[in-house]
Design an enzyme around this catalytic site. Structure first.
Site, PDB file in Angstrom:
ATOM      1  N   LEU A 609       0.178  14.373 -29.528  1.00 46.88           N
ATOM      2  CA  LEU A 609       1.141  13.536 -28.803  1.00 46.88           C
ATOM      3  C   LEU A 609       2.383  13.283 -29.646  1.00 46.88           C
ATOM      4  O   LEU A 609       3.473  13.082 -29.127  1.00 46.88           O
ATOM      5  CB  LEU A 609       0.503  12.191 -28.444  1.00 46.88           C
ATOM      6  CG  LEU A 609      -0.585  12.225 -27.379  1.00 46.88           C
ATOM      7  CD1 LEU A 609      -1.226  10.853 -27.248  1.00 46.88           C
ATOM      8  CD2 LEU A 609      -0.003  12.668 -26.046  1.00 46.88           C
ATOM      9  N   GLY A 610       2.183  13.261 -30.951  1.00 47.32           N
ATOM     10  CA  GLY A 610       3.337  12.989 -31.801  1.00 47.32           C
ATOM     11  C   GLY A 610       2.917  12.898 -33.252  1.00 47.32           C
ATOM     12  O   GLY A 610       1.721  12.829 -33.569  1.00 47.32           O
ATOM     13  N   GLY A 613       4.838   8.048 -38.860  1.00 47.37           N
ATOM     14  CA  GLY A 613       4.891   7.808 -40.288  1.00 47.37           C
ATOM     15  C   GLY A 613       3.516   7.796 -40.921  1.00 47.37           C
ATOM     16  O   GLY A 613       3.359   8.079 -42.105  1.00 47.37           O
ATOM     17  N   PHE A 614       2.517   7.480 -40.141  1.00 46.81           N
ATOM     18  CA  PHE A 614       1.194   7.317 -40.712  1.00 46.81           C
ATOM     19  C   PHE A 614       0.228   8.415 -40.306  1.00 46.81           C
ATOM     20  O   PHE A 614      -0.964   8.303 -40.511  1.00 46.81           O
ATOM     21  CB  PHE A 614       0.620   5.950 -40.337  1.00 46.81           C
ATOM     22  CG  PHE A 614       1.434   4.845 -40.894  1.00 46.81           C
ATOM     23  CD1 PHE A 614       1.314   4.492 -42.228  1.00 46.81           C
ATOM     24  CD2 PHE A 614       2.360   4.189 -40.111  1.00 46.81           C
ATOM     25  CE1 PHE A 614       2.082   3.498 -42.760  1.00 46.81           C
ATOM     26  CE2 PHE A 614       3.139   3.187 -40.647  1.00 46.81           C
ATOM     27  CZ  PHE A 614       3.008   2.830 -41.972  1.00 46.81           C
ATOM     28  N   GLY A 615       0.719   9.442 -39.693  1.00 43.99           N
ATOM     29  CA  GLY A 615      -0.190  10.521 -39.358  1.00 43.99           C
ATOM     30  C   GLY A 615       0.048  11.043 -37.962  1.00 43.99           C
ATOM     31  O   GLY A 615       0.937  10.588 -37.246  1.00 43.99           O
ATOM     32  N   LYS A 631      -4.958   8.130 -33.579  1.00 42.52           N
ATOM     33  CA  LYS A 631      -4.050   8.308 -34.710  1.00 42.52           C
ATOM     34  C   LYS A 631      -4.866   8.584 -35.963  1.00 42.52           C
ATOM     35  O   LYS A 631      -5.649   7.740 -36.394  1.00 42.52           O
ATOM     36  CB  LYS A 631      -3.201   7.038 -34.875  1.00 42.52           C
ATOM     37  CG  LYS A 631      -2.152   7.143 -35.955  1.00 42.52           C
ATOM     38  CD  LYS A 631      -1.347   5.853 -36.101  1.00 42.52           C
ATOM     39  CE  LYS A 631      -0.333   5.684 -35.022  1.00 42.52           C
ATOM     40  NZ  LYS A 631       1.026   6.070 -35.373  1.00 42.52           N
ATOM     41  N   ASP A 726       8.679  -1.626 -39.425  1.00 46.04           N
ATOM     42  CA  ASP A 726       9.195  -0.322 -39.022  1.00 46.04           C
ATOM     43  C   ASP A 726       9.500  -0.344 -37.521  1.00 46.04           C
ATOM     44  O   ASP A 726       9.053   0.518 -36.767  1.00 46.04           O
ATOM     45  CB  ASP A 726       8.197   0.776 -39.383  1.00 46.04           C
ATOM     46  CG  ASP A 726       8.866   2.151 -39.418  1.00 46.04           C
ATOM     47  OD1 ASP A 726      10.113   2.221 -39.408  1.00 46.04           O
ATOM     48  OD2 ASP A 726       8.127   3.164 -39.436  1.00 46.04           O
TER      49      ASP A 726
END
Ligand SMILES: *[C@@H]1O[C@H](CO)[C@@H](O)[C@H](O)[C@H]1NC(C)=O
Ligand SMILES: *[C@@H]1O[C@H](CO)[C@@H](O)[C@H](O)[C@H]1NC(C)=O
Ligand SMILES: *[C@@H]1O[C@H](CO)[C@@H](O)[C@H](O)[C@H]1NC(C)=O
Ligand SMILES: *[C@@H]1O[C@H](CO)[C@@H](O)[C@H](O)[C@H]1NC(C)=O
Ligand SMILES: *[C@@H]1O[C@H](CO)[C@@H](O)[C@H](O)[C@H]1NC(C)=O
Ligand SMILES: *[C@@H]1O[C@H](CO)[C@@H](O)[C@H](O)[C@H]1NC(C)=O
Ligand SMILES: *[C@@H]1O[C@H](CO)[C@@H](O)[C@H](O)[C@H]1NC(C)=O
Length: 922
Positions: A609-610, A613-615, A631, A726
């Protein structure tokens, strides 16, 4: 991460069994008329004081074409009267036929909300006595104040004369108040109050600390009647000059143009005529000034050459303003058919008369010429108004509870007129803030207003003996100075926030809550009294004319907690305009998944899906076909991760992406979230990815409000506050109904202190969104999120990325600021909206955004204030009267006939400011 994660608790999570019915807003407003009102010089507010009792009353002046409305929505005191028929002759314009008088109260104020700060306004107040009180004694004197500063003493002696005074001022906040002050010499009254927005570049002498008061304004060469709107788009009144024995009037039929950088924009009708001395090389004027002789005066002279000069002709003269030779003894030559102005930059005193003299130079073959002249006295805005957040909060509280009393104008200043029931403190800079509010026995109804949260220095709050309902909000425990809180003898219900009880138990707060039958002190006792709160209706309207196709979506989340399970029961009903209601329930496991399970859920991580910043985030669905986003996270010390994940899974708010579970399995760490089908806000805003359907203005406003509420919850609903760190459009996700939810909260913190984490550099945030103060001082606070949110708001308005790459890189804040400083919001708003938005609204939202993105964090509002400002700017009105809803058909009819229907004072202000209305003078 450790302490923070362990200690954090958010309201309405573990300790609260019921989440009150949440309210979803539906923007069903249709923009019929868009754009450009301000740039036309309109946006007039014209009040006929005492006209009509109901707020909707208006008429269009038959000659002026200006729409005059009842003053009722702008003031809540005074009596209305007709003037005596003796004085109401046919030549008297209608606005003078009625007055509002103020027999009681020392200070009575008109309040204009939703003004544009830093814009200038011309304000004119007019008075015709006309024996309105049948006492036949016109001798009355009272003071007029503009905000907290003295404007002028009005002395009325002639019962059939119209007295008026005019000021040009710069708005410093979004409120402007005009007050009539009784100084013991008769009852103040007023016939008409008119407000005209002016471009900031006009009248450069006017600034936030100096306003001008009109002394005289003449169209020197005019024969006949005075000039005003529409000949003058700014609706200044230019009187003919009648003492003409020594002056000859001259005119042209050609048009005098205004140059591009004109600071006065004198209309060409005025500039087309002029005077020259009869037989002299000198033109002299002595204009009478205010008796008293204390004032300082400024003059503006308007010139244009009206005849083409022959080769051997010249017109050159020296200008003396108030006896002072202007511009270092340089002479002045007017331009042919182009207006130019000479004005004082320094004031001069003029005890009885202001002298203007124009003296031809020795080589000038023609005498001096003068087209128009204005003389002003200066109003120094030396009195410091109260802190604007306090003022906004009190105005909102006054509105919420319809408080009458003497609650008008500034709450604290001047002290003699301070609002009853308030005490204030003044800081070293002279700014007042409220320390005590006593609204006991005030017949207040409804819930405890969130605006109290903005009274930063309040120590004493007494709301006892009212009919307040709803629950006791937890923010009361976080008012830093609050020492006394009396909520006794109301109809409050629900759980008393534990934070309040703690403060009360440790002696830092005197708390009284007796006499409220339905409050309870712990979840067990609350369980027995659980009651479904009544749904609230909220209407947003920002666009004029307003079509109120109210769609109510009431989302009630009832959550029971059993062991490790959360039961989420979502009931959706859509008010009475929807056929039937849909209901569904599903179970969310705050559960721990194994890596194998995740593999199955995501079909072996088949669909990405995308990448955040964290994975990487993968699509998946659970057995019960609920869609999820998984995620996968980089490795960190897992024990703390579990603690943090468990805490995060308890953070629930309708504008935060819900966490369903987590995975910690060997090397593998993951979080499982609800699936947001419409992806990120960023994708919707960027031209290359949004396809052919850009978000509409209304959708953007709603997303802004929803995202702000999500952030506000993180800042105020969690203790200690959860700072996102963020905030960006890529972290605002949209579901299938385009409702906005914040994602990735809590993660920056979770990874911050982990030395081994290879994302530790990432926590600084994303370029373009990063709080400039944080980058310098390295101190993180909620205000860093506020900054980033300001950038998000600007992206919503402009559709541009935070850093624009043109010939050089420019940050969106500067980009917007540059354009707005030129007075041009149209340049800023996303072109893909194709003009389908309300200009006035765009100004307001841009103002909120720029406030959020202030360099200094201290100057930025809190998220609570941002939510409030957005709601207020969007003219949000709660607890709308049901009968008004039922009037919808009437409204529709009115709209179909091209009329405007206005439902609340908020809307009226939004409406009149952008009111575009016909032409003609007097
Ligand atoms: C203000 O003045 C500038 C420059 O003269 C002009 O471009 C702009 O359109 C004006 N704005 C309004 C609202 O009149
Ligand atoms: C003023 O006059 C109008 C009509 O002429 C009348 O309806 C109204 O009641 C009068 N108002 C007062 C306060 O006398
Ligand atoms: C009162 O004002 C009217 C209208 O402006 C004027 O005609 C009249 O002369 C004035 N009366 C006095 C006594 O000044
Ligand atoms: C302006 O036009 C009117 C009528 O068209 C004419 O009588 C008058 O002389 C003209 N004035 C000038 C200054 O040209
Ligand atoms: C103009 O003024 C001068 C001196 O004051 C005088 O001699 C002359 O006659 C005047 N001309 C006219 C036309 O009034
Ligand atoms: C408010 O001020 C008045 C007068 O100074 C004082 O008597 C009163 O106790 C104050 N009230 C509170 C709640 O501080
Ligand atoms: C909750 O309150 C009830 C009645 O107020 C009391 O009997 C009970 O002990 C309380 N429970 C806890 C856990 O404090």
């Amino acid at each position: 991460m450790k302490k923070l994660a362990m200690g954090r608790r958010c309201f309405s999570s573990r300790n609260m069994a019921i989440i009150p019915c949440s309210i979803l807003l539906s923007f069903s407003v249709v923009a019929v008329q868009v754009g450009g009102q301000f740039s036309d010089g309109l946006g007039f507010i014209s009040l006929d004081c005492g006209y009509g009792l109901d707020a909707q009353a208006y008429y269009v002046g038959p000659l002026s074409g200006i729409r005059y409305v009842s003053d009722a929505p702008y003031i809540d005191s005074g009596e209305t009267h007709n003037i005596s028929s003796v004085y109401a002759s046919v030549t008297v314009p209608q606005r003078f036929l009625t007055v509002r008088s103020f027999p009681s109260g020392a200070r009575n104020c008109y309040t204009f909300k939703s003004m544009t700060p830093r814009l200038k306004y011309l304000i004119r107040a007019s008075f015709l006595y006309g024996n309105y009180d049948s006492k036949n004694s016109p001798s009355v004197q009272f003071d007029l104040h503009l905000g907290v500063n003295f404007w002028k003493t009005i002395t009325v002696t002639n019962r059939s004369k119209v007295y008026y005074t005019e000021t040009i001022m710069e708005a410093t906040t979004d409120l402007i108040s005009v007050c009539l002050v009784n100084n013991g010499r008769g009852t103040p009254f007023i016939s008409s109050l008119e407000l005209r927005p002016l471009n900031r570049t006009l009248y450069p002498v006017v600034n936030s600390s100096r306003s001008l008061i009109l002394s005289s304004r003449f169209d020197m060469g005019r024969i006949g009647d005075y000039v005003r709107f529409p000949s003058d788009p700014h609706d200044r009144i230019w009187n003919p000059f009648d003492e003409t024995t020594s002056l000859t009037k001259t005119s042209t039929n050609l048009t005098v143009e205004n140059p591009v950088d004109d600071h006065f924009e004198a209309p060409h009708v005025v500039m087309n005529t002029a005077v020259v001395p009869v037989n002299s090389t000198k033109l002299e004027l002595n204009l009478a000034t205010e008796p008293g002789g204390l004032d300082e005066y400024y003059a503006v002279l308007h010139f244009s050459e009206l005849k083409p000069l022959l080769q051997n002709e010249s017109r050159q003269f020296f200008v003396y303003l108030g006896g002072t030779l202007w511009n270092d003894a340089k002479s002045f030559t007017p331009d042919y058919l182009s207006s130019s102005a000479v004005y004082s930059t320094n004031p001069t005193s003029a005890p009885t008369h202001y002298n203007i003299s124009l003296v031809a130079t020795s080589d000038s073959t023609l005498p001096p010429i003068l087209n128009a002249a204005e003389v002003f006295s200066a109003m120094q805005n030396t009195i410091v108004p109260s802190d604007s957040r306090n003022v906004d909060a009190m105005v909102a509280i006054k509105g919420t509870y319809a408080v009458k009393r003497n609650w008008m104008g500034d709450p604290c200043v001047p002290k003699a007129y301070a609002w009853d029931g308030l005490n204030c403190t003044v800081d070293a800079a002279g700014v007042s803030r409220i320390t005590a509010v006593n609204l006991s026995h005030g017949a207040l109804t409804g819930e405890i207003s969130t605006s109290f949260a903005n009274l930063s220095e309040i120590q004493y709050l007494d709301l006892s003996y009212n009919k307040l309902t709803g629950s006791i909000p937890a923010f009361l425990a976080y008012l830093p100075s609050l020492k006394y809180l009396d909520l006794a003898n109301n109809e409050l219900s629900g759980l008393v926030p534990s934070s309040l009880l703690t403060k009360s138990q440790n002696g830092s707060l005197a708390l009284r809550i007796e006499g409220n039958r339905n409050v309870c002190f712990n979840a067990t006792s609350c369980g027995a009294k659980r009651k479904k709160p009544a749904p609230t209706i909220i209407v947003i309207s920002c666009v004029v004319p307003v079509v109120l196709l109210l769609m109510l979506v009431v989302l009630c989340i009832l959550r029971k907690q059993q062991g490790n399970h959360f039961f989420v029961h979502i009931q959706r009903s859509r008010g009475r305009h929807m056929r039937g209601s849909k209901e569904y329930a599903f179970q969310i496991d705050n559960r721990r998944f194994t890596y194998t399970e995740l593999k199955k859920i995501t079909k072996n991580f088949g669909r990405v899906l995308g990448k955040g910043g964290f994975g990487t985030v993968y699509y998946g669905h659970l057995d019960n076909s609920i869609k999820v986003a998984v995620k996968m996270l980089p490795h960190t010390s897992s024990e703390e991760f579990v603690t943090e994940a468990q805490h995060l899974s308890r953070v629930h708010h309708r504008n935060l992406v819900s966490m369903i579970g987590y995975c910690i399995d060997g090397e593998h760490l993951a979080l499982v979230y609800e699936y947001m089908s419409q992806g990120t806000l960023k994708e919707h805003l960027r031209a290359e990815s949004r396809g052919d359907r850009p978000l509409s203005w209304e959708q953007r406003l709603r997303i802004a409000l929803e995202a702000s509420q999500g952030l506000e919850y993180l800042h105020t609903g969690c203790k200690p506050p959860l700072i996102h760190r963020d905030v960006k459009t890529a972290n605002i996700l949209l579901n299938e109904r385009l409702e906005a939810k914040i994602s990735d909260f809590g993660l920056s913190k979770a990874f911050e202190d982990d030395d081994h984490s290879h994302v530790s550099t990432k926590v600084a945030g994303t370029p373009g969104y990063l709080d400039p103060e944080y980058s310098v001082k390295n101190q993180l606070s909620e205000k860093s999120d506020v900054y980033s949110f300001g950038v998000v708001l600007l992206e919503l308005i402009t559709g541009q990325p935070p850093i624009l790459i043109g010939s050089e890189k420019i940050h969106i804040v500067e980009w917007v600021y540059e354009r707005l400083a030129k007075g041009n919001v149209e340049d800023v708003v996303d072109k893909s909206l194709q003009g389908e938005y309300d200009v006035n609204c765009a100004w307001k939202i841009a103002y909120v955004a720029l406030n959020c993105a202030m360099q200094s964090s201290a100057k930025r509002p809190t998220m609570t204030e941002v939510v409030m400002q957005l709601k207020e700017r969007l003219a949000l009105q709660s607890n709308l009267d049901k009968t008004q809803l039922e009037d919808r058909n009437t409204q529709k009819l009115l709209i179909e006939h091209g009329e405007m229907y206005q439902m609340s004072s908020f809307e009226i202000e939004c409406a009149t400011i952008s009111d575009k209305d016909g032409p003609s003078a007097r």
